[in-house]
Design an enzyme around this catalytic site. Structure first.
Site, PDB file in Angstrom:
ATOM      1  N   HIS A  51      -5.912   4.177  -0.700  1.00 23.13           N
ATOM      2  CA  HIS A  51      -6.018   3.897   0.737  1.00 23.13           C
ATOM      3  C   HIS A  51      -6.058   5.161   1.599  1.00 23.13           C
ATOM      4  CE1 HIS A  51      -1.601   4.223   0.435  1.00 23.13           C
ATOM      5  NE2 HIS A  51      -1.565   4.395   1.743  1.00 23.13           N
ATOM      6  N   HIS A  54       2.699   9.706  -2.706  1.00 22.03           N
ATOM      7  CA  HIS A  54       3.075   8.288  -2.614  1.00 22.03           C
ATOM      8  C   HIS A  54       1.952   7.384  -3.119  1.00 22.03           C
ATOM      9  CE1 HIS A  54       0.812   8.146   1.230  1.00 22.03           C
ATOM     10  NE2 HIS A  54       0.834   6.837   1.101  1.00 22.03           N
ATOM     11  N   HIS A  58       0.815  -1.230   0.000  1.00 20.54           N
ATOM     12  CA  HIS A  58       0.000   0.000   0.000  1.00 20.54           C
ATOM     13  C   HIS A  58       0.847   1.278   0.000  1.00 20.54           C
ATOM     14  CE1 HIS A  58       0.858  -0.452   4.275  1.00 20.54           C
ATOM     15  NE2 HIS A  58       0.489   0.794   4.471  1.00 20.54           N
ATOM     16  N   LYS A  82       6.206   5.275  -1.395  1.00 25.25           N
ATOM     17  CA  LYS A  82       7.114   6.053  -0.542  1.00 25.25           C
ATOM     18  C   LYS A  82       8.565   5.920  -0.990  1.00 25.25           C
ATOM     19  CE  LYS A  82       4.328   6.575   3.575  1.00 25.25           C
ATOM     20  NZ  LYS A  82       4.124   6.213   4.986  1.00 25.25           N
TER      21      LYS A  82
HETATM   22 FE   LIG Z   1      -0.074   5.597   2.751  1.00 25.37          FE
END
Ligand SMILES: [Fe+2]
Length: 259
Positions: free
Chosen positions: A166, A142, A113, A117
């Site tokens: 998310h 991200h 998820h 990053k």
């Molecule tokens: Fe996140």
């Protein structure tokens, strides 16, 4: 083994996972024996293919974990965050009525998820204080970066949806697209609850770990606005049954070193 019996090993010269044993062979013709050997060879090939299939599946699963852990380490986490998210996601998906295989797929996909990053500068990810609005704008990327990484193959469609959505909120106040309600895929709504619960219940550079009761109260307060009420309800049912929070979480609530 009786005299005259036939013992045929399955597998190859290096590994023999089993045998075919024929006790009464006196009535077998030469052709019968040949056909039996052909069958044994085919069974051996099928077993070998099955073994390779499971090895490939395992290697694929481990590759995904390694990739996810690269993002976790960059975020100065221990790697336990993605394991917990995966487990919460599986339990929530089951509680929401998904089949066991679907819940397992969601759990696997959830570990990626935050893969986006990898594209966020360390100075922002590892900042030991609250982020400025500009830094928040950067870190929000991200989600789209993760989607760009995962959209390269249709096998990762579920993981891509989770990475992209998310941080969307039920009331449309999330990012990156501001989707609302059922426009947000169910798996992303599930991971959203799992992710926030884990972030609240563990130490971050800018906050201490919250007690489970405080985390649960936060989920309740934000049900129907930030989170899908039905996912929070599923979470609360699991809590009532003692599945969340686990005793081990209470003890490891401050284990993370980073964001
Ligand atoms: Fe996140």
């Amino acid at each position: 083994m009786k005299s005259g019996a036939l013992l045929l090993p399955l597998g190859n010269k290096l590994q023999v996972p089993g045998f075919i044993y024929l006790e009464s062979t006196h009535c077998l013709t030469k052709n019968d024996r040949h056909l039996i050997q052909v069958m044994v060879n085919q069974c051996s090939s099928a077993l070998e293919n099955l073994k390779l299939h499971f090895e490939l599946k395992e290697a694929n699963r481990e590759s995904l974990y390694m990739l996810a852990m690269a993002a976790e380490f960059k975020d100065q986490n221990t790697g336990n965050h993605i394991r917990r998210i995966s487990e919460y996601t599986r339990l929530l998906a089951l509680e929401m009525g998904l089949r066991a295989e679907e819940a397992e797929e969601c759990a696997q996909a959830s570990i990626l998820h935050d893969i986006g990053k990898l594209g966020i500068p360390d100075a922002i990810l590892q900042k030991p204080a609250r982020l400025t609005e500009d830094e928040f704008t950067f870190i929000r990327r991200h989600t789209t970066l993760g989607a760009r990484i995962l959209e390269r193959h249709h096998w990762f469609q579920l993981a891509k949806d989770i990475a992209l959505y998310h941080h969307e909120h039920w009331d449309g106040g999330g990012y990156p697209l501001g989707l609302r309600g059922n426009e947000i895929p169910l798996t992303a709504r599930i991971v959203s609850v799992a992710d926030v619960y884990d972030a609240l219940s563990h130490k971050r550079p800018y906050k201490e770990a919250w007690e489970p009761e405080r985390c649960i109260a936060n989920l309740r307060e934000n049900a129907g606005t930030k989170f899908d009420q039905t996912v929070v309800d599923a979470f609360l049912r699991l809590t009532d049954r003692g599945v969340f929070p686990r005793e081990s979480e209470k003890k490891t609530g401050s284990e993370e070193t980073g964001k």
